[in-house]
Design a protein around this motif. Structure first.
Motif, PDB file in Angstrom:
ATOM      1  N   TRP A   1      10.805 -17.079 -44.554  1.00 55.56           N
ATOM      2  CA  TRP A   1       9.593 -17.452 -45.278  1.00 55.56           C
ATOM      3  C   TRP A   1       8.908 -16.213 -45.864  1.00 55.56           C
ATOM      4  O   TRP A   1       8.522 -16.196 -47.028  1.00 55.56           O
ATOM      5  CB  TRP A   1       8.641 -18.194 -44.351  1.00 55.56           C
ATOM      6  CG  TRP A   1       7.382 -18.660 -45.010  1.00 55.56           C
ATOM      7  CD1 TRP A   1       6.138 -18.107 -44.912  1.00 55.56           C
ATOM      8  CD2 TRP A   1       7.237 -19.771 -45.901  1.00 55.56           C
ATOM      9  NE1 TRP A   1       5.236 -18.804 -45.661  1.00 55.56           N
ATOM     10  CE2 TRP A   1       5.880 -19.828 -46.281  1.00 55.56           C
ATOM     11  CE3 TRP A   1       8.118 -20.720 -46.396  1.00 55.56           C
ATOM     12  CZ2 TRP A   1       5.398 -20.803 -47.154  1.00 55.56           C
ATOM     13  CZ3 TRP A   1       7.631 -21.695 -47.253  1.00 55.56           C
ATOM     14  CH2 TRP A   1       6.297 -21.729 -47.619  1.00 55.56           C
ATOM     15  N   ASN A   2       8.786 -15.166 -45.072  1.00 61.04           N
ATOM     16  CA  ASN A   2       8.145 -13.945 -45.546  1.00 61.04           C
ATOM     17  C   ASN A   2       8.907 -13.318 -46.705  1.00 61.04           C
ATOM     18  O   ASN A   2       8.314 -12.820 -47.661  1.00 61.04           O
ATOM     19  CB  ASN A   2       8.003 -12.935 -44.403  1.00 61.04           C
ATOM     20  CG  ASN A   2       6.788 -13.211 -43.548  1.00 61.04           C
ATOM     21  OD1 ASN A   2       6.049 -14.156 -43.793  1.00 61.04           O
ATOM     22  ND2 ASN A   2       6.580 -12.410 -42.528  1.00 61.04           N
TER      23      ASN A   2
ATOM     24  N   PRO B   1      13.352 -22.302 -44.238  1.00 60.44           N
ATOM     25  CA  PRO B   1      12.269 -22.644 -43.305  1.00 60.44           C
ATOM     26  C   PRO B   1      11.956 -24.144 -43.250  1.00 60.44           C
ATOM     27  O   PRO B   1      11.857 -24.697 -42.141  1.00 60.44           O
ATOM     28  CB  PRO B   1      11.071 -21.828 -43.825  1.00 60.44           C
ATOM     29  CG  PRO B   1      11.693 -20.659 -44.503  1.00 60.44           C
ATOM     30  CD  PRO B   1      12.934 -21.216 -45.156  1.00 60.44           C
TER      31      PRO B   1
ATOM     32  N   ALA C   1      12.734 -18.880 -39.307  1.00 58.89           N
ATOM     33  CA  ALA C   1      11.917 -19.484 -40.357  1.00 58.89           C
ATOM     34  C   ALA C   1      10.843 -18.504 -40.814  1.00 58.89           C
ATOM     35  O   ALA C   1      10.563 -18.371 -42.014  1.00 58.89           O
ATOM     36  CB  ALA C   1      11.277 -20.778 -39.856  1.00 58.89           C
ATOM     37  N   PHE C   2      10.226 -17.805 -39.869  1.00 63.55           N
ATOM     38  CA  PHE C   2       9.203 -16.801 -40.186  1.00 63.55           C
ATOM     39  C   PHE C   2       9.795 -15.700 -41.065  1.00 63.55           C
ATOM     40  O   PHE C   2       9.207 -15.303 -42.071  1.00 63.55           O
ATOM     41  CB  PHE C   2       8.670 -16.213 -38.882  1.00 63.55           C
ATOM     42  CG  PHE C   2       7.728 -15.056 -39.040  1.00 63.55           C
ATOM     43  CD1 PHE C   2       6.390 -15.253 -39.313  1.00 63.55           C
ATOM     44  CD2 PHE C   2       8.188 -13.761 -38.895  1.00 63.55           C
ATOM     45  CE1 PHE C   2       5.529 -14.179 -39.453  1.00 63.55           C
ATOM     46  CE2 PHE C   2       7.333 -12.680 -39.035  1.00 63.55           C
ATOM     47  CZ  PHE C   2       6.005 -12.895 -39.308  1.00 63.55           C
ATOM     48  N   TYR C   3      10.988 -15.207 -40.704  1.00 65.27           N
ATOM     49  CA  TYR C   3      11.620 -14.116 -41.450  1.00 65.27           C
ATOM     50  C   TYR C   3      11.954 -14.541 -42.885  1.00 65.27           C
ATOM     51  O   TYR C   3      11.608 -13.863 -43.845  1.00 65.27           O
ATOM     52  CB  TYR C   3      12.887 -13.663 -40.728  1.00 65.27           C
ATOM     53  CG  TYR C   3      13.707 -12.665 -41.501  1.00 65.27           C
ATOM     54  CD1 TYR C   3      13.292 -11.338 -41.621  1.00 65.27           C
ATOM     55  CD2 TYR C   3      14.894 -13.040 -42.125  1.00 65.27           C
ATOM     56  CE1 TYR C   3      14.040 -10.422 -42.342  1.00 65.27           C
ATOM     57  CE2 TYR C   3      15.632 -12.140 -42.853  1.00 65.27           C
ATOM     58  CZ  TYR C   3      15.212 -10.822 -42.947  1.00 65.27           C
ATOM     59  OH  TYR C   3      15.953  -9.928 -43.668  1.00 65.27           O
TER      60      TYR C   3
ATOM     61  N   PHE D   1      14.613 -25.727 -41.160  1.00 66.81           N
ATOM     62  CA  PHE D   1      14.435 -25.452 -39.729  1.00 66.81           C
ATOM     63  C   PHE D   1      13.272 -26.258 -39.156  1.00 66.81           C
ATOM     64  O   PHE D   1      13.347 -26.765 -38.033  1.00 66.81           O
ATOM     65  CB  PHE D   1      14.193 -23.965 -39.503  1.00 66.81           C
ATOM     66  CG  PHE D   1      15.397 -23.097 -39.766  1.00 66.81           C
ATOM     67  CD1 PHE D   1      16.672 -23.565 -39.508  1.00 66.81           C
ATOM     68  CD2 PHE D   1      15.254 -21.816 -40.261  1.00 66.81           C
ATOM     69  CE1 PHE D   1      17.789 -22.777 -39.740  1.00 66.81           C
ATOM     70  CE2 PHE D   1      16.359 -21.014 -40.489  1.00 66.81           C
ATOM     71  CZ  PHE D   1      17.629 -21.487 -40.234  1.00 66.81           C
ATOM     72  N   TRP D   2      12.177 -26.377 -39.918  1.00 62.43           N
ATOM     73  CA  TRP D   2      11.016 -27.129 -39.436  1.00 62.43           C
ATOM     74  C   TRP D   2      11.324 -28.618 -39.354  1.00 62.43           C
ATOM     75  O   TRP D   2      10.826 -29.316 -38.466  1.00 62.43           O
ATOM     76  CB  TRP D   2       9.815 -26.852 -40.332  1.00 62.43           C
ATOM     77  CG  TRP D   2       9.324 -25.431 -40.217  1.00 62.43           C
ATOM     78  CD1 TRP D   2       9.374 -24.640 -39.104  1.00 62.43           C
ATOM     79  CD2 TRP D   2       8.746 -24.638 -41.258  1.00 62.43           C
ATOM     80  NE1 TRP D   2       8.850 -23.398 -39.386  1.00 62.43           N
ATOM     81  CE2 TRP D   2       8.455 -23.359 -40.687  1.00 62.43           C
ATOM     82  CE3 TRP D   2       8.441 -24.861 -42.596  1.00 62.43           C
ATOM     83  CZ2 TRP D   2       7.881 -22.324 -41.429  1.00 62.43           C
ATOM     84  CZ3 TRP D   2       7.872 -23.831 -43.336  1.00 62.43           C
ATOM     85  CH2 TRP D   2       7.592 -22.582 -42.747  1.00 62.43           C
TER      86      TRP D   2
ATOM     87  N   CYS E   1      15.400 -20.715 -34.419  1.00 61.91           N
ATOM     88  CA  CYS E   1      15.420 -21.133 -35.829  1.00 61.91           C
ATOM     89  C   CYS E   1      14.054 -21.549 -36.383  1.00 61.91           C
ATOM     90  O   CYS E   1      13.588 -20.958 -37.357  1.00 61.91           O
ATOM     91  CB  CYS E   1      16.456 -22.238 -36.018  1.00 61.91           C
ATOM     92  SG  CYS E   1      18.146 -21.644 -35.778  1.00 61.91           S
ATOM     93  N   PRO E   2      13.360 -22.565 -35.803  1.00 61.47           N
ATOM     94  CA  PRO E   2      12.073 -22.950 -36.393  1.00 61.47           C
ATOM     95  C   PRO E   2      10.983 -21.894 -36.230  1.00 61.47           C
ATOM     96  O   PRO E   2       9.998 -21.920 -36.966  1.00 61.47           O
ATOM     97  CB  PRO E   2      11.702 -24.226 -35.627  1.00 61.47           C
ATOM     98  CG  PRO E   2      12.958 -24.689 -34.988  1.00 61.47           C
ATOM     99  CD  PRO E   2      13.741 -23.462 -34.712  1.00 61.47           C
TER     100      PRO E   2
END
Length: 313
Positions: free
Chosen positions: A245-246, A21, A241-243, A24-25, A236-237
């Motif tokens: 990160w979780n 993540p 990234a959400f997936y 990607f950010w 991606c960001p």
């Protein structure tokens, strides 16, 4: 998490997942800085990014949205506010900041987010700050001041800030309020329901702004490169990234995972120097040390714990 045997592969380690993540950010900041050179204005990038993300999310979240529909209907105002602050305001303001400042400056200022959140939580939620945390906040604030002043005393005396710096401060404030508001009033929605509902709410605000921009001649050249930029920022960001990160947070906990956000300005700096030709000045380096040091002091995390062996199923 799926049940079954745990994999020994390092590629499924939560510590590997948590690096993705921030990567990607960081690339989102690079792409956001590059987009105006391609003819894509900040509002266009924000709007089309979330349109594409929303279209991808709908089939993935359809089942959970149906299950959560009664809750969404009851909590529509909270979801609307959260969507405006996150998908609506944060990314748009950040892209606007990137059009006026450097990617290094913008992400370093964004790194002050944990400190801004701590201050807001103190006054809004009544959370008490320990002396150590106050010291960490002041240390990070010193780093921010160093970055926005570009190490020049006359800038501080005249209190002259880049327009991009002010926009990033506004973006950071929006995300901090969003985070504290979500903590005080959790929605109770499933993760994909929450993300889809937030994006939909953010688009309710972005759409009329985008249409006004379009009526004023706000178009951009449609080329494989510009379409690739929009697709990347949507997938991606946002979604990937959400997936990741979780999954990482579920494995190691939010306190440890939160430190990985500090990789964003570091990764951005390396990429901005190599890809955008930006200068990494001494005040960027010292500001980075002060901001990161303050965050470690505030969170009270022993650095050694970041490298403990742990696998994700």
């Amino acid at each position: 998490m799926a049940s079954g045997s745990r994999s020994e592969s390092p590629f499924v380690s939560p510590y590997v997942l948590l690096v993705l993540p921030p990567l990607f950010w960081a690339t989102n900041a690079i792409v956001g800085r590059w987009a105006p050179d391609l003819g894509i204005q900040p509002i266009q990038l924000a709007f089309w990014r979330w349109i594409l993300a929303f279209l991808i999310l709908l089939p993935l979240s359809a089942r959970s949205l149906i299950d959560d529909w009664d809750l969404i209907r009851r909590r529509w105002f909270l979801i609307l506010v959260l969507g405006i602050l996150s998908a609506g305001a944060y990314n748009t303001l950040m892209y606007m900041a990137l059009a006026k400042s450097t990617a290094i400056n913008v992400t370093l200022l964004g790194a002050s987010l944990p400190i801004v959140m701590a201050v807001i939580a103190r006054f809004w939620l009544g959370e008490r700050l320990k002396p150590r945390q106050v010291g960490g906040i002041l240390l990070s604030a010193l780093g921010v001041v160093l970055v926005v002043s570009r190490g020049e005393l006359e800038v501080l005396i005249g209190f002259q800030l880049h327009d991009g710096d002010l926009l990033m401060f506004a973006a950071t404030l929006c995300w901090a309020v969003y985070s504290v508001l979500l903590r005080r009033h959790p929605t109770g929605l499933k993760p994909f329901s929450m993300l889809a509902a937030q994006v939909g709410a953010g688009l309710m605000v972005l759409t009329p702004i985008f249409l006004l921009n379009l009526s004023g001649g706000g178009s951009f050249p449609v080329t494989p490169v510009t379409l690739g930029v929009l697709a990347y920022t949507a997938i991606c960001p946002a979604i990937l990234a959400f997936y990741f990160w979780n999954r990482g947070v579920a494995a190691v906990g939010p306190s440890i995972a939160g430190v990985y956000v500090n990789l964003v300005p570091i990764l951005t700096a390396f990429m901005a120097v190599g890809l955008l030709g930006e200068d990494f000045a001494w005040y960027h380096f010292l500001g980075l040390i002060l901001i990161m040091g303050g965050i470690f002091i505030v969170t009270g995390l022993p650095i050694g714990r970041l490298f403990a062996r742990k696998r994700v199923a």
